[in-house]
Design a protein around this motif. Structure first.
Motif, PDB file in Angstrom:
ATOM      1  N   LEU A 157       0.812  -1.216   0.000  1.00  0.00           N
ATOM      2  CA  LEU A 157       0.000   0.000   0.000  1.00  0.00           C
ATOM      3  C   LEU A 157       0.851   1.273   0.000  1.00  0.00           C
ATOM      4  O   LEU A 157       0.551   2.226  -0.737  1.00  0.00           O
ATOM      5  CB  LEU A 157      -0.961  -0.004   1.199  1.00  0.00           C
ATOM      6  CG  LEU A 157      -1.948   1.161   1.221  1.00  0.00           C
ATOM      7  CD1 LEU A 157      -2.810   1.201  -0.027  1.00  0.00           C
ATOM      8  CD2 LEU A 157      -2.815   1.104   2.471  1.00  0.00           C
ATOM      9  N   ALA A 158       1.908   1.299   0.802  1.00  0.00           N
ATOM     10  CA  ALA A 158       2.747   2.499   0.847  1.00  0.00           C
ATOM     11  C   ALA A 158       3.380   2.772  -0.520  1.00  0.00           C
ATOM     12  O   ALA A 158       3.434   3.919  -0.971  1.00  0.00           O
ATOM     13  CB  ALA A 158       3.832   2.342   1.914  1.00  0.00           C
ATOM     14  N   SER A 159       3.816   1.710  -1.185  1.00  0.00           N
ATOM     15  CA  SER A 159       4.422   1.890  -2.512  1.00  0.00           C
ATOM     16  C   SER A 159       3.379   2.341  -3.527  1.00  0.00           C
ATOM     17  O   SER A 159       3.648   3.187  -4.390  1.00  0.00           O
ATOM     18  CB  SER A 159       5.055   0.579  -2.993  1.00  0.00           C
ATOM     19  OG  SER A 159       6.012   0.129  -2.068  1.00  0.00           O
ATOM     20  N   LEU A 160       2.174   1.781  -3.430  1.00  0.00           N
ATOM     21  CA  LEU A 160       1.105   2.174  -4.358  1.00  0.00           C
ATOM     22  C   LEU A 160       0.775   3.659  -4.199  1.00  0.00           C
ATOM     23  O   LEU A 160       0.497   4.366  -5.169  1.00  0.00           O
ATOM     24  CB  LEU A 160      -0.146   1.323  -4.114  1.00  0.00           C
ATOM     25  CG  LEU A 160      -0.040  -0.137  -4.580  1.00  0.00           C
ATOM     26  CD1 LEU A 160      -1.150  -0.993  -3.961  1.00  0.00           C
ATOM     27  CD2 LEU A 160      -0.115  -0.214  -6.109  1.00  0.00           C
ATOM     28  N   LYS A 161       0.813   4.138  -2.971  1.00  0.00           N
ATOM     29  CA  LYS A 161       0.486   5.537  -2.716  1.00  0.00           C
ATOM     30  C   LYS A 161       1.565   6.452  -3.302  1.00  0.00           C
ATOM     31  O   LYS A 161       1.256   7.443  -3.974  1.00  0.00           O
ATOM     32  CB  LYS A 161       0.350   5.728  -1.209  1.00  0.00           C
ATOM     33  CG  LYS A 161      -0.542   6.853  -0.842  1.00  0.00           C
ATOM     34  CD  LYS A 161      -0.831   6.839   0.643  1.00  0.00           C
ATOM     35  CE  LYS A 161      -2.157   6.160   0.956  1.00  0.00           C
ATOM     36  NZ  LYS A 161      -2.459   6.187   2.391  1.00  0.00           N
ATOM     37  N   THR A 162       2.816   6.111  -3.065  1.00  0.00           N
ATOM     38  CA  THR A 162       3.901   6.905  -3.650  1.00  0.00           C
ATOM     39  C   THR A 162       3.832   6.825  -5.176  1.00  0.00           C
ATOM     40  O   THR A 162       4.067   7.824  -5.870  1.00  0.00           O
ATOM     41  CB  THR A 162       5.271   6.409  -3.153  1.00  0.00           C
ATOM     42  OG1 THR A 162       5.265   6.400  -1.723  1.00  0.00           O
ATOM     43  CG2 THR A 162       6.390   7.317  -3.635  1.00  0.00           C
ATOM     44  N   ALA A 163       3.481   5.657  -5.688  1.00  0.00           N
ATOM     45  CA  ALA A 163       3.365   5.497  -7.141  1.00  0.00           C
ATOM     46  C   ALA A 163       2.282   6.418  -7.707  1.00  0.00           C
ATOM     47  O   ALA A 163       2.456   7.008  -8.778  1.00  0.00           O
ATOM     48  CB  ALA A 163       3.052   4.040  -7.486  1.00  0.00           C
ATOM     49  N   MET A 164       1.182   6.555  -6.987  1.00  0.00           N
ATOM     50  CA  MET A 164       0.120   7.479  -7.425  1.00  0.00           C
ATOM     51  C   MET A 164       0.658   8.911  -7.501  1.00  0.00           C
ATOM     52  O   MET A 164       0.344   9.660  -8.429  1.00  0.00           O
ATOM     53  CB  MET A 164      -1.058   7.435  -6.445  1.00  0.00           C
ATOM     54  CG  MET A 164      -1.923   6.207  -6.523  1.00  0.00           C
ATOM     55  SD  MET A 164      -3.083   6.228  -7.927  1.00  0.00           S
ATOM     56  CE  MET A 164      -4.272   7.472  -7.377  1.00  0.00           C
ATOM     57  N   ALA A 165       1.449   9.289  -6.506  1.00  0.00           N
ATOM     58  CA  ALA A 165       2.018  10.638  -6.507  1.00  0.00           C
ATOM     59  C   ALA A 165       2.997  10.809  -7.672  1.00  0.00           C
ATOM     60  O   ALA A 165       2.992  11.849  -8.344  1.00  0.00           O
ATOM     61  CB  ALA A 165       2.703  10.909  -5.174  1.00  0.00           C
TER      62      ALA A 165
END
Lengths: 300, 300
Positions: free
Chosen positions: B253-261
């Motif tokens: 989840l943390a990586s997915l969030k940074t990926a969205m940014a």
């Protein structure tokens, strides 16, 4: 610090894909007051008719909203609005408007109210908004809301108002109308040239954009699976925003940012039911939890 | 880790309120590749005609994009799209489409490419997307994009694809069309029921919504005063998103969030000029600065 709001008090009849309510409590100053009351003492100025139910006033007083500025017009009827939302509920279709006692609203602030440091001029004629403003003697932060009708019919008065306020709330379509700019960052910058130190452009389900000389950012709306009635979302947003600022007694950039988040979260509760129903079953704890969740959503 | 993309390569002719370009480099796989190349090695699979300028291929190779999967069809012409954006540029009006060599695109992956752990199936027929997918032997994360045309004409094939991918990119109107839900959170949840572990609903200038079983959040678009050409914004977003995930080699989840940014910020560069022009004068440093600025905007 005390927060003064001057605006409409209404009996709303609303139809959405989720149901219908008739003569439910509404109006810009009401949504604003209830939302702000989670954060700070609120002073409400508005006018109603003799038909205004006592229970509504008591509900606001239960939230410690000071209703001593509520004028009850003898033989008058309360302002009524009837509207309908369809499809994605992004815009209301107005079916009926009866200004009633609101048509001659000419507020006179009590000495106590006139000393309020934080002031919100909810949507109303710019002439009336300026008249209220001239009575506030110890204002620290003044923010106004406006709408397309005033842009079209009282543009000069609106320009005069904008020179006197610190901030403006306006929706995206109205920002474009006021500035002739399609791009919202450009539209916001043009609004700043008209006077305010900051402008908040409301984008409905897409959140809100903040612009000042130093900063521009967007806060998305809190994602919701159940949007029941968008009425009052913008005023609730403004209430959470101003309520937070009044509670901390300042308006530096960090406070303005947190205020935007508070407005976003408060508005997300408001739209989950008709009228003030969702607020009435919402405590500050639940607001704090959603604020934490919102903060988490945007951290990366 | 290496990131494979299969998609279109185009010569775009685009008109916006800011100007016109003719036969400029475009196509989903191209925007995606360039965007992702800031983060990770990219392997590009696509087809062009003999008319495809060598300079375009070299430009991608300069970014270390592996173009060994680029097929040049003898006597064929490259896919061409001509479109126009007006007003707020939220939707393109397609004026001409010439599929040319793309019409019979049937990619065969090299053994090296078939071993790619991160795979992006850019917009294309779900049947073709599935055929590519079946060739990937060591896939760790597969994400697809789709569009209204496939929802209308190959719904069953699309359903079959959705059972096989980890994530889906889709725009708001298409999510509503696919699920018959107006509310985007509900629409997203229905997409998840069709198979993917996460879905990213693209909302154009309003950013993008992420949904998985555990989490839902919206990331706003980076506020820009100068949007010149939105062509390729969605593919650039996907490129930044997948490029970041491939660079860290995981999708928690943390990586997915940074990926969205990362996707949001990369897309914000893309729309500041026609074709890939803004990318061509953008270094990773500038991207990092805008990422920091974006992080700051959303912290409170």
């Amino acid at each position: 610090m005390p927060l003064l709001v001057v605006g409409s008090i209404a009996l709303d009849s609303v139809e959405t894909p989720h149901g219908i309510v008739n003569d439910a409590l509404g109006g810009s100053a009401v949504f604003f007051s209830y939302a702000a009351s989670y954060f700070t003492p609120v002073r409400l100025v508005g006018v109603v008719g003799e038909d205004f139910p006592t229970a509504h006033r008591e509900m606001l007083e239960d939230r410690k909203v000071d209703t001593s500025g509520l004028i009850v017009e003898k033989n008058g009827s309360t302002f009524r609005w009837r509207g309908k939302y369809a499809g994605d509920m992004s815009t209301a279709e107005t079916l009926e408007v009866h200004l009633n006692v609101l048509g001659t609203f000419d507020p006179d602030l009590s000495p106590t109210f006139a000393d309020s440091p934080f002031v919100f001029l909810a949507n109303g004629s710019p002439a009336m908004q300026r008249k209220v403003l001239s009575q506030t003697k110890k204002r620290q932060l003044v923010v106004a809301d406006t709408m397309n009708f005033w842009i079209e019919t009282q543009r000069d008065e609106l320009y005069a108002l904008l020179k006197e306020v610190d901030g403006l709330f306006i929706n995206d379509g109205e920002a474009r109308m006021l500035t002739d700019e399609i791009n919202l960052v450009r539209a916001g910058r043009k609004v700043l040239e008209l006077g305010p130190k900051f402008v908040i452009i409301k984008k409905g389900e897409h959140g809100a954009m903040f612009l000042s000389a130093e900063e521009s950012f967007v806060m998305p709306a809190f994602p919701l699976a159940d949007v029941v009635d968008p009425t009052g979302a913008g005023d609730s947003f403004a209430g959470g925003f101003m309520g937070y600022l009044a509670s901390v007694g300042k308006s530096d950039l960090a406070s303005l940012k947190t205020a935007m988040a508070c407005g976003t979260v408060i508005a997300s509760f408001n739209v989950e039911d008709f009228s003030l129903r969702r607020f009435q079953r919402t405590e500050r704890d639940e607001i704090n939890r959603r604020l934490d969740s919102y903060r988490g959503m945007m951290s990366f």
